[in-house]
Design a protein around this motif. Structure first.
Motif, PDB file in Angstrom:
ATOM      1  N   CYS A  51       0.807  -1.250  -0.057  1.00  0.00           N
ATOM      2  CA  CYS A  51      -0.038  -0.058   0.269  1.00  0.00           C
ATOM      3  C   CYS A  51       0.784   1.233  -0.008  1.00  0.00           C
ATOM      4  N   SER A  52       1.983   1.120   0.175  1.00  0.00           N
ATOM      5  CA  SER A  52       2.927   2.442   0.538  1.00  0.00           C
ATOM      6  C   SER A  52       2.905   3.311  -0.881  1.00  0.00           C
ATOM      7  N   PRO A  53       2.558   4.438  -0.713  1.00  0.00           N
ATOM      8  CA  PRO A  53       2.835   5.317  -2.129  1.00  0.00           C
ATOM      9  C   PRO A  53       4.264   5.521  -2.689  1.00  0.00           C
ATOM     10  N   ASP A  54       5.091   5.172  -1.532  1.00  0.00           N
ATOM     11  CA  ASP A  54       6.752   5.271  -2.139  1.00  0.00           C
ATOM     12  C   ASP A  54       7.165   3.888  -2.917  1.00  0.00           C
ATOM     13  N   VAL A  55       8.238   4.135  -3.499  1.00  0.00           N
ATOM     14  CA  VAL A  55       8.694   2.837  -4.199  1.00  0.00           C
ATOM     15  C   VAL A  55       9.394   2.007  -3.353  1.00  0.00           C
ATOM     16  N   ILE A  56       9.226   0.688  -3.318  1.00  0.00           N
ATOM     17  CA  ILE A  56       9.868  -0.160  -2.277  1.00  0.00           C
ATOM     18  C   ILE A  56      10.324  -1.336  -3.084  1.00  0.00           C
ATOM     19  N   THR A  57      11.524  -1.815  -3.226  1.00  0.00           N
ATOM     20  CA  THR A  57      11.994  -2.888  -3.783  1.00  0.00           C
ATOM     21  C   THR A  57      12.879  -3.806  -2.867  1.00  0.00           C
ATOM     22  N   ASP A  71       3.638  -2.013  -6.204  1.00  0.00           N
ATOM     23  CA  ASP A  71       2.641  -1.210  -7.441  1.00  0.00           C
ATOM     24  C   ASP A  71       3.300   0.127  -7.604  1.00  0.00           C
ATOM     25  N   SER A  72       3.664   0.781  -6.475  1.00  0.00           N
ATOM     26  CA  SER A  72       4.430   2.130  -6.738  1.00  0.00           C
ATOM     27  C   SER A  72       5.688   2.517  -7.815  1.00  0.00           C
ATOM     28  N   PHE A  73       6.358   1.199  -7.585  1.00  0.00           N
ATOM     29  CA  PHE A  73       7.425   1.125  -8.556  1.00  0.00           C
ATOM     30  C   PHE A  73       7.090   1.034 -10.070  1.00  0.00           C
ATOM     31  N   ILE A  74       5.875  -0.055 -10.331  1.00  0.00           N
ATOM     32  CA  ILE A  74       5.372  -0.179 -11.613  1.00  0.00           C
ATOM     33  C   ILE A  74       4.837   1.187 -12.163  1.00  0.00           C
ATOM     34  N   GLN A  75       4.144   1.699 -11.355  1.00  0.00           N
ATOM     35  CA  GLN A  75       3.259   3.051 -11.611  1.00  0.00           C
ATOM     36  C   GLN A  75       4.401   3.999 -12.204  1.00  0.00           C
ATOM     37  N   VAL A 138      19.077  -6.650   5.005  1.00  0.00           N
ATOM     38  CA  VAL A 138      18.758  -7.599   5.908  1.00  0.00           C
ATOM     39  C   VAL A 138      18.798  -9.098   5.609  1.00  0.00           C
ATOM     40  N   GLU A 139      18.788  -9.954   6.770  1.00  0.00           N
ATOM     41  CA  GLU A 139      19.172 -11.390   6.155  1.00  0.00           C
ATOM     42  C   GLU A 139      17.711 -12.079   6.681  1.00  0.00           C
ATOM     43  N   VAL A 140      17.390 -12.979   5.626  1.00  0.00           N
ATOM     44  CA  VAL A 140      16.351 -13.828   5.508  1.00  0.00           C
ATOM     45  C   VAL A 140      16.555 -15.030   5.187  1.00  0.00           C
ATOM     46  N   ASP A 141      16.306 -15.917   5.906  1.00  0.00           N
ATOM     47  CA  ASP A 141      16.697 -17.390   5.710  1.00  0.00           C
ATOM     48  C   ASP A 141      18.012 -17.688   5.296  1.00  0.00           C
ATOM     49  N   GLY A 142      18.939 -16.752   5.775  1.00  0.00           N
ATOM     50  CA  GLY A 142      20.293 -16.913   5.616  1.00  0.00           C
ATOM     51  C   GLY A 142      20.742 -16.292   4.274  1.00  0.00           C
ATOM     52  N   ARG A 143      19.774 -15.606   3.776  1.00  0.00           N
ATOM     53  CA  ARG A 143      19.999 -14.807   2.323  1.00  0.00           C
ATOM     54  C   ARG A 143      19.918 -13.415   2.445  1.00  0.00           C
ATOM     55  N   GLN A 144      20.974 -12.481   2.130  1.00  0.00           N
ATOM     56  CA  GLN A 144      21.033 -11.134   2.400  1.00  0.00           C
ATOM     57  C   GLN A 144      20.266 -10.387   1.047  1.00  0.00           C
ATOM     58  N   LEU A 145      19.412  -9.719   1.744  1.00  0.00           N
ATOM     59  CA  LEU A 145      18.108  -8.942   0.871  1.00  0.00           C
ATOM     60  C   LEU A 145      18.582  -7.382   1.069  1.00  0.00           C
ATOM     61  N   SER A 146      18.840  -6.696  -0.114  1.00  0.00           N
ATOM     62  CA  SER A 146      18.435  -5.000   0.138  1.00  0.00           C
ATOM     63  C   SER A 146      17.113  -4.591   0.005  1.00  0.00           C
ATOM     64  N   ILE A 147      16.784  -4.060   1.223  1.00  0.00           N
ATOM     65  CA  ILE A 147      15.264  -3.619   0.870  1.00  0.00           C
ATOM     66  C   ILE A 147      15.368  -1.947   0.946  1.00  0.00           C
ATOM     67  N   ALA A 148      14.886  -1.401  -0.085  1.00  0.00           N
ATOM     68  CA  ALA A 148      15.165   0.018  -0.458  1.00  0.00           C
ATOM     69  C   ALA A 148      13.642   0.742  -0.466  1.00  0.00           C
ATOM     70  N   ILE A 149      13.723   1.585   0.050  1.00  0.00           N
ATOM     71  CA  ILE A 149      12.408   2.751  -0.181  1.00  0.00           C
ATOM     72  C   ILE A 149      12.677   3.960  -0.688  1.00  0.00           C
ATOM     73  N   THR A 150      12.038   4.492  -1.599  1.00  0.00           N
ATOM     74  CA  THR A 150      12.478   5.557  -2.356  1.00  0.00           C
ATOM     75  C   THR A 150      11.178   6.667  -2.648  1.00  0.00           C
ATOM     76  N   HIS A 151      11.505   7.787  -2.380  1.00  0.00           N
ATOM     77  CA  HIS A 151      10.415   8.839  -2.463  1.00  0.00           C
ATOM     78  C   HIS A 151      10.610   9.779  -3.342  1.00  0.00           C
TER      79      HIS A 151
END
Length: 212
Positions: A51-57, A71-75, A138-151
């Protein structure tokens, strides 16, 4: 040669696996094997992501491949989800400056979060947008992920530029006036004087500013 279709299907399966993990967490909580707070946290993240209006990847930190986007990224970018999942932002040519990308990647690898850095991103049709970018690993199940929020701050920056231009024009008009003109602050001290004020008073602008 790798089959792009198979690679895409593999990534879709991985994303599906992550969603299934959330469902398992819910069932575990219901059976008493896990606290309800953990499930509520997962629900909140999913709601914010969708639901965030900001881009999240969400990006695989090791390969740079995008695992999920909201969806904000797609839009904003104009890309379809099929075009994005499995590709890197470098391959999509999203970064306005490749040097910015390398700097951000190196900063995250060093263990330092990225907070509200203004960058330029490129949409599918080539439009450049000014973005305020934040990211962390962040680490999820032993896997490093990059969480980015862009306004997106493109419109804000354009408004600020127009206001600055307007102020400069206003100041120029006042400076060119032959009449004496000055402004005072809330304390009654002179905050602005034009050139005519200086000429007719015999004081330099620096001397007049701040006078009661």
């Amino acid at each position: 040669m790798n089959n792009p279709s198979k690679d895409y299907q593999k990534l879709i399966a991985e994303n599906s696996s992550l969603k299934q993990r959330i469902e398992k967490l819910k069932k575990a909580a219901e059976s008493g094997n896990m606290g309800a707070n953990t499930v509520q946290s997962d629900k909140k993240f999913d709601a914010i992501f969708q639901c965030s209006p900001d881009v999240i990847t969400i990006t695989d930190a090791s390969s740079g491949s995008l695992l999920d986007v909201n969806d904000s990224f797609i839009q904003l970018t104009g890309y379809s989800r099929e075009e994005v999942i499995g590709s890197s932002t470098k391959e999509l040519n999203i970064w306005g400056s490749i040097e910015d990308r390398e700097r951000i990647v190196n900063q995250l690898k060093s263990g330092t979060n990225v907070d509200k850095v203004e960058l330029t991103f490129r949409t599918k049709n080539g439009e450049l947008r000014q973005m305020l970018f934040s990211s962390r690993l962040v680490e999820v199940d032993g896997r490093q992920l990059s969480i980015a929020i862009t306004h997106d701050v493109t419109e804000r920056n354009m408004t600020e530029e127009k206001l600055l231009e307007s102020e400069e024009k206003y100041t120029t008009v006042l400076e060119d006036m032959e009449d004496v003109y000055f402004e005072v602050d809330i304390r009654g001290n002179i905050a602005f004087v034009n050139t005519s004020s200086c000429k007719k008073s015999g004081y330099a602008k620096e001397e007049l500013l701040g006078m009661p």
